[in-house]
Design a protein around this motif. Sequence first.
Motif, PDB file in Angstrom:
ATOM      1  N   HIS A   1       8.105  15.329   0.013  1.00  0.00           N
ATOM      2  CA  HIS A   1       6.980  14.475  -0.334  1.00  0.00           C
ATOM      3  C   HIS A   1       6.395  14.919  -1.671  1.00  0.00           C
ATOM      4  N   ALA A   2       5.731  13.977  -2.351  1.00  0.00           N
ATOM      5  CA  ALA A   2       5.225  14.253  -3.695  1.00  0.00           C
ATOM      6  C   ALA A   2       4.249  15.433  -3.711  1.00  0.00           C
ATOM      7  N   GLY A   3       3.361  15.481  -2.739  1.00  0.00           N
ATOM      8  CA  GLY A   3       2.394  16.577  -2.680  1.00  0.00           C
ATOM      9  C   GLY A   3       3.055  17.923  -2.443  1.00  0.00           C
TER      10      GLY A   3
ATOM     11  N   PRO B   1      -4.151  24.773  -2.508  1.00  0.00           N
ATOM     12  CA  PRO B   1      -3.308  23.674  -2.994  1.00  0.00           C
ATOM     13  C   PRO B   1      -3.410  23.546  -4.515  1.00  0.00           C
ATOM     14  N   CYS B   2      -2.331  23.115  -5.132  1.00  0.00           N
ATOM     15  CA  CYS B   2      -2.163  23.278  -6.581  1.00  0.00           C
ATOM     16  C   CYS B   2      -2.439  22.036  -7.420  1.00  0.00           C
ATOM     17  N   GLY B   3      -2.750  20.907  -6.793  1.00  0.00           N
ATOM     18  CA  GLY B   3      -2.845  19.644  -7.521  1.00  0.00           C
ATOM     19  C   GLY B   3      -3.762  19.660  -8.727  1.00  0.00           C
ATOM     20  N   ALA B   4      -5.006  20.105  -8.537  1.00  0.00           N
ATOM     21  CA  ALA B   4      -5.983  20.068  -9.628  1.00  0.00           C
ATOM     22  C   ALA B   4      -5.592  21.010 -10.763  1.00  0.00           C
TER      23      ALA B   4
ATOM     24  N   ALA C   1       0.835  -1.204   0.000  1.00  0.00           N
ATOM     25  CA  ALA C   1       0.000   0.000   0.000  1.00  0.00           C
ATOM     26  C   ALA C   1       0.868   1.252   0.000  1.00  0.00           C
ATOM     27  N   PHE C   2       0.547   2.165  -0.903  1.00  0.00           N
ATOM     28  CA  PHE C   2       1.198   3.470  -0.976  1.00  0.00           C
ATOM     29  C   PHE C   2       0.264   4.537  -0.428  1.00  0.00           C
ATOM     30  N   HIS C   3       0.832   5.489   0.299  1.00  0.00           N
ATOM     31  CA  HIS C   3       0.108   6.708   0.647  1.00  0.00           C
ATOM     32  C   HIS C   3       0.958   7.875   0.162  1.00  0.00           C
ATOM     33  N   VAL C   4       0.420   8.629  -0.797  1.00  0.00           N
ATOM     34  CA  VAL C   4       1.200   9.673  -1.462  1.00  0.00           C
ATOM     35  C   VAL C   4       0.426  10.984  -1.379  1.00  0.00           C
ATOM     36  N   SER C   5       0.955  11.907  -0.581  1.00  0.00           N
ATOM     37  CA  SER C   5       0.254  13.172  -0.348  1.00  0.00           C
ATOM     38  C   SER C   5       1.274  14.262  -0.054  1.00  0.00           C
ATOM     39  N   GLY C   6       0.789  15.371   0.510  1.00  0.00           N
ATOM     40  CA  GLY C   6       1.691  16.443   0.912  1.00  0.00           C
ATOM     41  C   GLY C   6       2.442  16.135   2.190  1.00  0.00           C
ATOM     42  N   GLY C   7       1.945  15.163   2.962  1.00  0.00           N
ATOM     43  CA  GLY C   7       2.577  14.835   4.234  1.00  0.00           C
ATOM     44  C   GLY C   7       3.333  13.522   4.242  1.00  0.00           C
ATOM     45  N   THR C   8       3.047  12.649   3.272  1.00  0.00           N
ATOM     46  CA  THR C   8       3.723  11.349   3.210  1.00  0.00           C
ATOM     47  C   THR C   8       3.924  10.916   1.760  1.00  0.00           C
ATOM     48  N   THR C   9       5.017  10.222   1.527  1.00  0.00           N
ATOM     49  CA  THR C   9       5.233   9.484   0.283  1.00  0.00           C
ATOM     50  C   THR C   9       5.884   8.184   0.717  1.00  0.00           C
ATOM     51  N   GLU C  10       5.032   7.197   1.006  1.00  0.00           N
ATOM     52  CA  GLU C  10       5.510   5.971   1.636  1.00  0.00           C
ATOM     53  C   GLU C  10       4.782   4.752   1.091  1.00  0.00           C
TER      54      GLU C  10
END
Length: 218
Positions: free
Chosen positions: A96-98, A113-116, A64-73
């Motif tokens: 982190h990726a986010g 936040p800039c993602g979209a 399982a991956f969790h990829v956000s502004g606080g984690t990339t694990e």
Amino acid sequence: GVSTKPRPIDGSYMPCFIVGENTAKILSSTQRIPLYPFLFLEGHISAALYSAKRDDLFSESFIAFHVSGGTTEAVLAKGNGDSFSAELVASSLDLHAGQAVDRVGVMLGLDFPCGAELEKLALKNSEKLNVHPSLKGCNCCLSGIENICKKLLNDGKNPEYIAAYCLEYIRKTLMLMTDRLLEKYSRLPLVFAGGVMSNTIIKNSFTEKYNAVFAEPC
């Protein structure tokens, strides 16, 4: 139920979890009801399994991956019927990726936040991308994205290309991490959660290559 710390490792800590845990203990004591502690990471992964209607994985092993502004694990999860244990097996060693997405987005004048908005901009790019990320074992380093994109901007590259470059760097990095983990732990089911993984450019390529499980976007 309360999240008591972010990750399944010694020393994992954030002040907000202390506040939440203490509040939960008070409520549990005064209302005389059971208290169930969880990891923040467990909550995200569990939500992904339920939202994707794959609660069957609670009885299996998966990555399982969790990829956000606080984690990339990434964790190696081992289901036990109604929950799972989680061993950290890969992560970003710096940014982190986010965070990379937001820093590049702000650089381009996008709203945080800039993602979209970064994704919309990237989809307008028509130039070929030449991206070559590297790993340290199964771990990645993402801090270079900001510097590369800043140089591209100073060199006069258009925002569409820079946005696409940022997302392609992240996509290829995560794909390299995934390939190495599958090689190491065999072809286990893959689960992806976190805001970055709702990006359609990344999500579509991972769905096509790995038939991965994704959390429904909020």
